[in-house]
Scaffold this active site. Structure first.
Site, mmCIF file in Angstrom:
data_model
loop_
_atom_site.group_PDB
_atom_site.id
_atom_site.type_symbol
_atom_site.label_atom_id
_atom_site.label_comp_id
_atom_site.label_asym_id
_atom_site.label_seq_id
_atom_site.Cartn_x
_atom_site.Cartn_y
_atom_site.Cartn_z
ATOM 1 N N SER A 120 -2.144 3.052 3.074
ATOM 2 C CA SER A 120 -0.684 3.024 2.911
ATOM 3 C C SER A 120 -0.004 4.288 3.411
ATOM 4 C CB SER A 120 -0.358 2.787 1.444
ATOM 5 O OG SER A 120 -1.027 1.638 1.029
ATOM 6 N N ARG A 178 0.972 10.683 10.314
ATOM 7 C CA ARG A 178 1.135 11.817 9.399
ATOM 8 C C ARG A 178 0.882 11.318 7.976
ATOM 9 N NH1 ARG A 178 6.416 10.150 10.267
ATOM 10 N NH2 ARG A 178 6.349 11.137 12.275
ATOM 11 N N ASP A 205 0.123 -1.333 2.856
ATOM 12 C CA ASP A 205 0.335 -2.030 1.570
ATOM 13 C C ASP A 205 1.509 -3.024 1.618
ATOM 14 O OD1 ASP A 205 2.128 0.078 1.717
ATOM 15 O OD2 ASP A 205 1.755 0.850 -0.297
#
Ligand code: BGC
Length: 501
Positions: free
Chosen positions: A163, A178, A217
């Site tokens: 996620s 990132r 997710d």
């Protein structure tokens, strides 16, 4: 001035200052219009590299290579792993083919040392995930190890819910753009997270597990919602269609299905191939946490700037998330309180910053859970708030302080829920979903503790949707459904698609 008068004066000054802060957090219909329009523009730029010279701080709009929605008839037993904000989950999921599933799972808290230390390596993180996977197999599927190495041992297909923003190049590969939320491990950036995890599974004697799908997710939540409900009739006899999957928890994000012909950032041959195979849509992971990183329309207070610049691990990025998600709401309140204290308006029994209770001085120690208790505190003298502050921060408060704290809590949570409405309205408008059928009923599969537990969050979000450009009519046609734990089951659905493709 007598002590009593001085005290009354401070109370008045506090209330007046909180009035000003409250105004800075308010969002009205005009702001919602601006935010929605800007979000639509950001989506188009994110899909089409030609529209913007440098979209590195723009809305990521990541193609996920998921090109269909489950209909609930899918069957199979698959493995799923899910690395979220604070926990890692390993599961085996049995899709029963009748919109239902059963799950066996092992949930583990991510050890603090993997979160805090700047020197942690990817290897340490993924080795932890592999060790937890091993513990799961030992406990729930010991036969897998008993059969290891035997001829004809079948591989176990695993879907991996990760996620965080990844640059996804296929259904089963993606490199980390990132970290967001709690992780900071530098050397993972730019690496393929599936390869990192697979390597550790192999090294820990689990090469019978093959990671065949990587998903976010929100995508997992969306797919699970589709699996559980499919296109189905509402009480008015209308067909309502799942359109968005979203998360409002530690982080926030949403995905939706976009026409492949609009996804200009896909290489042309990939786009043509998919179209020639009869595929028309692909799920886009918007990564809306990074909406308006340039702060062109996002409401911004000095507290937002401080949190982003001084306290977060990714300054300049995910600025929408820093105003909306559960990880930041308590931190916003903490920053406001510390600021008011520095101006001698609150908690004046502590003369200097150093004297403040340690927990109030420590970033991210005031949790959103405390805010949720204060939000609905109607006890006399706000006793519940008093106890919450004593328990969580060891901080005694006066009644006037508590009244003002409650006003702050309510305006921080309302700003979050109102902001949350903008991307939802934007996606509904951009996809034309509210007009696709005669009555255009749409469903949103949502998960995360703000949606599930924060008192009034869903009503505030709905209220903002009604004030947004989709209006009361659009809001009435939008069904916000909790899709609990959908992110993990969604990984299994992805793995099924990948292994049958
Ligand atoms: C991440 C998203 C994720 C969201 C909800 C954000 O911080 O960037 O990838 O979907 O949190 O967990």
């Amino acid at each position: 001035m007598s002590f009593e008068n001085l005290h009354k004066e401070t109370e008045k000054l506090l209330t007046a200052e909180v009035d000003k802060i409250v105004t800075q957090f308010e969002i009205g219909p005009e702001k919602l219009d601006q935010l929605t329009a800007h979000f639509i523009e950001a989506m188009e730029k994110g899909l089409n590299p030609d529209l913007s010279k440098d979209n590195s701080r723009g809305l990521p709009m990541i193609p996920t290579y998921v090109t269909g929605k489950p209909n609930g008839l899918e069957q199979g037993i698959l493995m799923a792993a899910d690395l979220g904000g604070s926990h890692f989950r390993v599961c085996s999921v049995k899709l029963n083919g009748d919109h239902t599933f059963t799950i066996e799972q092992l949930k583990s808290k991510i050890p603090e040392e993997l979160l805090d230390d700047d020197n942690v390596t990817s290897e340490e993180l993924f080795s932890f995930l592999a060790r937890r996977t091993r513990a799961f197999i030992k406990k729930f599927h010991p036969e897998v190890f008993a059969n290891a190495g035997k001829p004809n041992q079948e591989s176990l297909k695993m879907g991996f819910t990760f996620s965080y923003p990844v640059d996804q190049k296929s259904l089963s590969h993606g490199t980390l753009i990132r970290w967001t939320k709690v992780f900071k491990i530098k050397d993972t950036i730019g690496k393929d997270v599936v390869e990192l995890f697979q390597q550790q599974l192999d090294d820990h004697g689990m090469d019978m597990i093959r990671i065949v799908a990587l998903t976010n997710d929100t995508v997992g939540t969306f797919l699970t919602h589709c699996y559980q409900t499919g296109d189905h009739e509402t009480m008015t006899g209308e067909i309502s269609e799942p359109v968005i999957g979203c998360i409002f928890g530690t982080g926030t994000n949403g995905c939706y299905m976009e026409k492949i012909e609009n996804i200009k950032k896909l290489p042309e041959d990939t786009r043509n191939k998919l179209l020639s195979e009869g595929k028309t849509h692909m799920v886009i992971n918007t990564e809306w946490g990074s909406f308006d990183n340039e702060c062109k329309v996002l409401p911004t207070t000095k507290y937002d700037i401080d949190i982003d610049q001084k306290l977060s691990s990714n300054p300049g990025f995910h600025l929408f998330e820093k105003r909306v998600s559960g990880m930041f709401l308590g931190e916003i309140l903490r920053n406001v309180l510390v600021d008011l204290h520095s101006r001698n308006l609150i908690l004046t029994q502590y003369r200097t910053h150093d004297q403040l209770p340690h927990r109030l001085k420590t970033p991210f120690q005031l949790s959103t859970e405390v805010l949720s208790r204060i939000e609905i505190d109607d006890s006399s003298n706000l006793r519940e708030t008093e106890l919450s502050f004593l328990q969580s921060l060891r901080l005694p408060t006066s009644l006037n302080e508590r009244k003002n704290i409650q006003r702050l809590v309510r305006v921080i949570s309302r700003r979050s829920a109102y902001l949350a409405a903008a991307p939802i309205a934007a996606i509904l408008i951009k996809t034309g979903s509210l007009h696709q059928r005669y009555h255009g009923e749409v469903e949103i599969g949502a998960d995360g503790y703000l949606i599930e537990y924060y008192p009034g969050y869903r009503s505030m979000l709905r209220h903002a949707l009604a004030l947004s450009p989709i209006g009361t009519d659009g809001e009435r046609k939008t069904h916000l459904k909790l899709s609990k734990d959908g992110s993990t089951t969604g990984a299994a659905l992805c793995a099924l698609v990948a292994s049958t493709a």
